[in-house]
Design a protein around this motif. Structure first.
Motif, PDB file in Angstrom:
ATOM      1  N   SER A   1     -11.839   0.670   1.858  1.00 26.17           N
ATOM      2  CA  SER A   1     -10.645  -0.115   2.233  1.00 26.17           C
ATOM      3  C   SER A   1     -11.028  -1.570   2.508  1.00 26.17           C
ATOM      4  CB  SER A   1      -9.986   0.454   3.493  1.00 26.17           C
ATOM      5  OG  SER A   1      -9.606   1.780   3.273  1.00 26.17           O
TER       6      SER A   1
ATOM      7  N   LEU B   1      -9.623  -4.790   0.432  1.00 26.39           N
ATOM      8  CA  LEU B   1      -8.816  -5.813   1.108  1.00 26.39           C
ATOM      9  C   LEU B   1      -9.487  -7.184   1.008  1.00 26.39           C
ATOM     10  CD1 LEU B   1      -7.852  -3.638   4.201  1.00 26.39           C
ATOM     11  CD2 LEU B   1      -6.247  -4.517   2.489  1.00 26.39           C
TER      12      LEU B   1
ATOM     13  N   LEU C   1       1.017  -7.762   8.933  1.00 23.67           N
ATOM     14  CA  LEU C   1       1.165  -6.347   8.549  1.00 23.67           C
ATOM     15  C   LEU C   1       2.596  -5.881   8.827  1.00 23.67           C
ATOM     16  CD1 LEU C   1      -0.022  -3.544   7.747  1.00 23.67           C
ATOM     17  CD2 LEU C   1      -0.736  -3.286  10.149  1.00 23.67           C
TER      18      LEU C   1
ATOM     19  N   TRP D   1      -9.668  -4.175   9.551  1.00 16.08           N
ATOM     20  CA  TRP D   1     -10.041  -5.219   8.576  1.00 16.08           C
ATOM     21  C   TRP D   1      -9.394  -6.554   8.959  1.00 16.08           C
ATOM     22  CZ3 TRP D   1      -7.173  -8.302   5.186  1.00 16.08           C
ATOM     23  CH2 TRP D   1      -7.958  -9.118   4.352  1.00 16.08           C
TER      24      TRP D   1
ATOM     25  N   THR E   1       0.852  -1.189   0.000  1.00 16.66           N
ATOM     26  CA  THR E   1       0.000   0.000   0.000  1.00 16.66           C
ATOM     27  C   THR E   1       0.892   1.244   0.000  1.00 16.66           C
ATOM     28  OG1 THR E   1      -0.164  -0.307   2.395  1.00 16.66           O
ATOM     29  CG2 THR E   1      -2.031  -1.048   1.082  1.00 16.66           C
TER      30      THR E   1
ATOM     31  N   THR F   1      -5.522   5.509   8.247  1.00 20.74           N
ATOM     32  CA  THR F   1      -5.243   4.477   7.243  1.00 20.74           C
ATOM     33  C   THR F   1      -4.817   3.160   7.916  1.00 20.74           C
ATOM     34  OG1 THR F   1      -3.035   5.404   7.111  1.00 20.74           O
ATOM     35  CG2 THR F   1      -4.543   6.066   5.369  1.00 20.74           C
TER      36      THR F   1
ATOM     37  N   LEU G   1      -6.660  -0.611   8.129  1.00 18.78           N
ATOM     38  CA  LEU G   1      -5.998  -1.886   7.786  1.00 18.78           C
ATOM     39  C   LEU G   1      -6.112  -2.860   8.965  1.00 18.78           C
ATOM     40  CD1 LEU G   1      -2.671  -0.603   6.118  1.00 18.78           C
ATOM     41  CD2 LEU G   1      -4.637  -1.604   4.940  1.00 18.78           C
TER      42      LEU G   1
ATOM     43  N   LEU H   1      -7.246   4.993   1.552  1.00 19.89           N
ATOM     44  CA  LEU H   1      -7.287   4.093   2.725  1.00 19.89           C
ATOM     45  C   LEU H   1      -7.862   4.758   3.962  1.00 19.89           C
ATOM     46  CD1 LEU H   1      -3.892   2.147   2.583  1.00 19.89           C
ATOM     47  CD2 LEU H   1      -6.157   1.290   2.000  1.00 19.89           C
TER      48      LEU H   1
ATOM     49  N   ASN I   1       2.795  -1.656   4.476  1.00 30.40           N
ATOM     50  CA  ASN I   1       2.092  -0.374   4.395  1.00 30.40           C
ATOM     51  C   ASN I   1       3.059   0.799   4.320  1.00 30.40           C
ATOM     52  OD1 ASN I   1       0.091   1.586   4.377  1.00 30.40           O
ATOM     53  ND2 ASN I   1       0.113   1.739   6.606  1.00 30.40           N
TER      54      ASN I   1
ATOM     55  N   ILE J   1       0.839  -7.487   4.166  1.00 27.90           N
ATOM     56  CA  ILE J   1       0.655  -6.097   3.714  1.00 27.90           C
ATOM     57  C   ILE J   1       1.899  -5.319   4.136  1.00 27.90           C
ATOM     58  CG2 ILE J   1      -0.709  -3.963   3.901  1.00 27.90           C
ATOM     59  CD1 ILE J   1      -3.103  -5.696   4.794  1.00 27.90           C
TER      60      ILE J   1
END
Ligand SMILES: NC(=O)c1ccc[n+]([C@@H]2O[C@H](COP(=O)([O-])OP(=O)(O)OC[C@H]3O[C@@H](n4cnc5c(N)ncnc54)[C@H](OP(=O)(O)O)[C@@H]3O)[C@@H](O)[C@H]2O)c1
Length: 311
Positions: A69, A73, A124, A114, A27, A107, A111, A63, A83, A81
């Protein structure tokens, strides 16, 4: 000549490889770091999906919009991810704290939310900053001092990332930008000195960045090992920005008569407060990941080579 059976088994092993490969979503892929990182991660045989807000990526989504978003996703279903999305102008963050919050915190909250709600098996990797430090360095990960809105909003983003399985990398980077509209520190020094413009460089601001190429290699290692927690990720030592700029010029054989050293208090071009010593102690990263990070002089050599190859 290859037989039908050989062709079939090659096709099948390729399909199996695709299924087993990590799907790495980057991202903020169209920025300074993303444009170096994406080709490198593709070369390492990851299945890479790119994202940005406006143009130039596989998916275009703001995002800070939660619903959009979540939809995106859910469609991508990444296994990792990385980021990079954010508002990186320290000045703009200071002038518009809410923009800083939306780009650097909301943002990451979206993420993370989610990830929590979907239960996706996804790791992440949150790219944070050495601006969360001030006072005498090198700093360990628990020595946070927040002095401007950029640092505040990035730190709040870290707290959001920390709610899910994540690696938070505090870093800073140098190297040749692949973008015509986005200049790195070394691009600025290079452009100023080659056009004989006068520049003032800061003798009282210390940092310990990595080249974008080394940072890419370390991010690939993190994708493979997925350590959880907060890690400093920079060069082993560090120096003042002024010493760095002179050393960079020297490696490229650029005349430095137009470059002068000043203290940051004299820098009229800086409006927002900048931390004075952002050097990081990266021993946690080295110990957990089992690597030795380079000295800043090694990184200077690596970056100078990029400019030599370009000219
Ligand atoms: N630059 C540095 O020296 C530095 C140092 C330390 C840490 N970092 C961190 O490293 C990361 C990457 O930095 P960079 O210099 O490569 O950034 P950059 O060049 O400013 O690029 C930022 C990227 O984020 C995207 N983006 C911004 N706001 C967004 C939003 N609301 N929704 C979706 N995408 C959004 C941009 O997409 P659009 O262009 O389409 O808007 C762009 O792709 C950042 O998180 C930054 O905080 C940077």
């Amino acid at each position: 000549m290859r037989s039908g059976r050989q062709r079939f088994s090659r096709k099948r092993s390729r399909a199996l490889h695709d299924v087993l490969m990590d799907k790495v979503l980057i991202t903020g892929a169209t920025g300074l770091l993303g444009t170096t990182l994406v080709p490198y991660l593709k070369k390492c045989e990851n299945c890479v999906v790119t994202h940005a807000r406006r143009a130039g990526a596989d998916f275009l989504v703001d995002l800070d919009n939660r619903d959009r978003s979540f939809e995106f996703l859910t469609q991508v279903q990444p296994s990792v991810i990385v980021n990079l999305a954010g508002l990186t102008s320290v000045e703009l963050c200071q002038e518009e704290p809410n923009s800083a919050y939306l780009a650097n915190t909301r943002t990451v909250e979206n993420l993370a939310e989610w990830l929590l709600q979907s239960g996706a098996a996804c790791h992440l990797i949150q790219i944070s900053t050495d601006q969360v430090y001030d006072g005498v360095g090198p700093h360990a990960e628990d020595q946070v001092t927040l002095t401007n809105y950029y640092a505040f909003s990035k730190y709040a983003g870290e707290l959001a990332a920390d709610r899910v399985p994540s690696t938070i990398l505090r870093t800073n980077f140098i190297g040749r930008s692949k973008l015509s509209n986005r200049e790195s520190l070394t691009d600025w020094v290079y452009a100023s000195l080659t056009s004989r413009k006068s520049v003032q460089v800061l003798r009282d601001v210390l940092f310990s960045p990595l080249s974008m190429n080394t940072l890419g290699e370390m991010i690939q290692l993190v994708i493979a090992k997925r350590p959880t927690g907060v890690f400093n990720l920079g060069s082993q030592d560090g120096m003042s920005k002024a010493d760095f700029d002179f050393a960079f010029a020297e490696r490229l054989g650029l005349a430095t008569s137009t470059m002068s050293r000043i203290d940051s208090g004299q820098a009229t071009f800086l409006k927002a407060y900048r931390p004075k010593d952002m050097r990081m102690d990266c021993s946690k990263f080295e110990n957990v990941l089992g690597v030795k990070l380079p000295l800043l002089s090694d990184e200077l050599n690596r970056v100078a080579k990029e400019y030599h190859e370009f000219t």
